[in-house]
Motif scaffolding. Sequence first.
Motif, short mmCIF file in Angstrom:
data_model
loop_
_atom_site.label_atom_id
_atom_site.label_comp_id
_atom_site.label_asym_id
_atom_site.label_seq_id
_atom_site.Cartn_x
_atom_site.Cartn_y
_atom_site.Cartn_z
N ARG A 51 0.71 -0.85 0.13
CA ARG A 51 -0.38 -0.38 -0.33
C ARG A 51 0.83 1.19 0.11
O ARG A 51 0.51 2.63 0.15
CB ARG A 51 -1.12 -0.01 1.14
CG ARG A 51 -2.07 -0.85 1.10
CD ARG A 51 -3.03 -0.96 -0.16
NE ARG A 51 -4.20 -2.06 0.16
CZ ARG A 51 -3.81 -3.01 -0.92
NH1 ARG A 51 -2.76 -3.36 -1.36
NH2 ARG A 51 -4.75 -3.96 -0.63
N GLY A 52 2.19 1.12 -0.76
CA GLY A 52 3.46 2.02 -0.40
C GLY A 52 4.77 1.78 -0.62
O GLY A 52 4.37 0.92 -0.94
N GLN A 53 5.03 2.87 -1.50
CA GLN A 53 7.14 2.29 -1.71
C GLN A 53 7.11 3.46 -1.78
O GLN A 53 6.83 4.93 -2.34
CB GLN A 53 6.58 1.19 -3.64
CG GLN A 53 5.94 2.90 -4.52
CD GLN A 53 5.90 2.01 -5.89
OE1 GLN A 53 6.80 1.98 -6.27
NE2 GLN A 53 4.93 2.52 -6.67
N MET A 61 14.36 5.56 -10.11
CA MET A 61 13.65 4.53 -8.95
C MET A 61 11.84 4.67 -9.43
O MET A 61 11.33 4.43 -9.67
CB MET A 61 14.57 4.70 -7.59
CG MET A 61 15.35 4.05 -7.50
SD MET A 61 15.55 2.47 -7.38
CE MET A 61 14.65 2.23 -5.71
N ARG A 62 11.98 6.36 -9.02
CA ARG A 62 10.81 7.45 -8.91
C ARG A 62 10.08 7.80 -10.85
O ARG A 62 9.18 8.42 -10.36
CB ARG A 62 11.23 8.27 -8.32
CG ARG A 62 11.88 9.52 -7.77
CD ARG A 62 12.32 9.81 -8.81
NE ARG A 62 13.20 10.87 -9.13
CZ ARG A 62 14.11 11.99 -10.46
NH1 ARG A 62 12.87 11.99 -11.50
NH2 ARG A 62 14.65 12.67 -10.55
N GLY A 63 11.04 7.66 -11.28
CA GLY A 63 10.68 7.82 -13.27
C GLY A 63 9.97 7.46 -13.28
O GLY A 63 8.40 6.32 -13.09
N GLU A 64 8.49 8.39 -13.78
CA GLU A 64 7.45 8.25 -14.32
C GLU A 64 7.71 6.87 -15.25
O GLU A 64 6.16 7.26 -16.07
CB GLU A 64 6.38 9.44 -15.12
CG GLU A 64 6.18 10.86 -14.24
CD GLU A 64 6.25 10.71 -12.81
OE1 GLU A 64 4.68 9.64 -12.90
OE2 GLU A 64 5.85 11.28 -11.68
N TYR A 80 1.16 3.46 -3.51
CA TYR A 80 1.54 4.79 -3.69
C TYR A 80 2.89 4.76 -3.54
O TYR A 80 3.38 4.46 -2.55
CB TYR A 80 0.40 5.93 -3.20
CG TYR A 80 -0.97 5.79 -3.33
CD1 TYR A 80 -1.43 6.04 -4.62
CD2 TYR A 80 -1.62 5.10 -2.21
CE1 TYR A 80 -3.06 5.70 -4.47
CE2 TYR A 80 -2.93 4.12 -2.89
CZ TYR A 80 -3.62 4.97 -3.85
OH TYR A 80 -5.13 4.91 -3.86
N TYR A 81 3.54 5.95 -4.49
CA TYR A 81 4.92 6.51 -4.47
C TYR A 81 5.18 7.33 -3.15
O TYR A 81 4.17 8.62 -3.38
CB TYR A 81 5.38 6.63 -5.43
CG TYR A 81 6.80 7.43 -5.26
CD1 TYR A 81 7.83 6.67 -5.17
CD2 TYR A 81 6.73 8.33 -5.54
CE1 TYR A 81 8.81 6.80 -5.16
CE2 TYR A 81 8.58 9.22 -5.35
CZ TYR A 81 9.09 8.40 -4.96
OH TYR A 81 10.07 8.83 -5.15
N VAL A 82 6.10 7.20 -2.85
CA VAL A 82 6.38 8.48 -1.20
C VAL A 82 7.45 8.77 -1.42
O VAL A 82 8.76 8.03 -0.97
CB VAL A 82 5.79 8.03 -0.27
CG1 VAL A 82 5.97 9.36 0.67
CG2 VAL A 82 4.60 8.30 0.08
#
Length: 291
Positions: A51-53, A61-64, A80-82
């Motif tokens: 439920r999160g990353q 790691m976080r690119g769209e 969901y990404y945080v």
Amino acid sequence: MRLVTRFVNDNGEVIEHFLGVVHVNDTSAQTLKNSIDDFFAINGSSISRLRGQGYDGASNMRGELNRLKQKILDENKHAYYVHCFAHQLQLVLYLAMIVNVVGASCKKKDAVLQKRHYDLVKRIESGEVATGKGKNQEISLARSMTHVLDTIFEDENAPNSRGIARGLIDNMNQFEFVFIAHLLVDVLAETNTLSMCLQQKTQNIVTAVWMIKTVKDELKKYRNDDDCWEELLGVVTAFRTKNDIFVPNMQDPKLGLGRAKLYKSVDGQPKTYYHFFRREIFFKVLDLIVK
């Protein structure tokens, strides 16, 4: 690759466990994703239960597009990404590069401590600061860092270290750098109590949710209060004026990347420095936190 999980137990407490270290042949998004899948499978879990990353700010790691974050979201839309806030702060303040440059030798680290001590003694003798337990612990750190970086630039034999030191000095002397630093000081001061409470092992999830809502409400007030904005801008401007560093005219068009290019809005109109600092930094940072 280090794997850590955070979850809420049956008592409503937030628990964080270190799961283990996984060897990876490379750091591509697909390799990391495959390694996580294998690790979960071996331990009887699955990405469908996430439920999160959250990671640092590396693009893989976080690119769209086709990055680890998106690969997991494609499989589980509830993960969901945080973004790791510690890494955001690190990136903004160039801490990693400063630590690497200054911490490369005991001599450089001692130089920082000695310069801080010297500056503090001078300010105490002049009556600029008061003495007492717990006071002035962080005083003149930025000034000391600048002094040591100047020394590294002048005395360091390695061209790479001299170049990094020069770049850090230039960045630390930019109005934008100081504006962001002051903004983060205000934000971290507002969220500090919440941060400390969330780290307590006995924290109750109901209390935590209430505290999060309270802090978000306060940050919303801070965001929408014109007086708070003007006060922040005034503090930053006064700081730069006191240190004899260029302060841009807030009504001038902001220069963008490239020679003589203007920073423009979506409709192609030039944006002023005032617009850039308020809408593109002040509003966006606070909106990112409270949303």
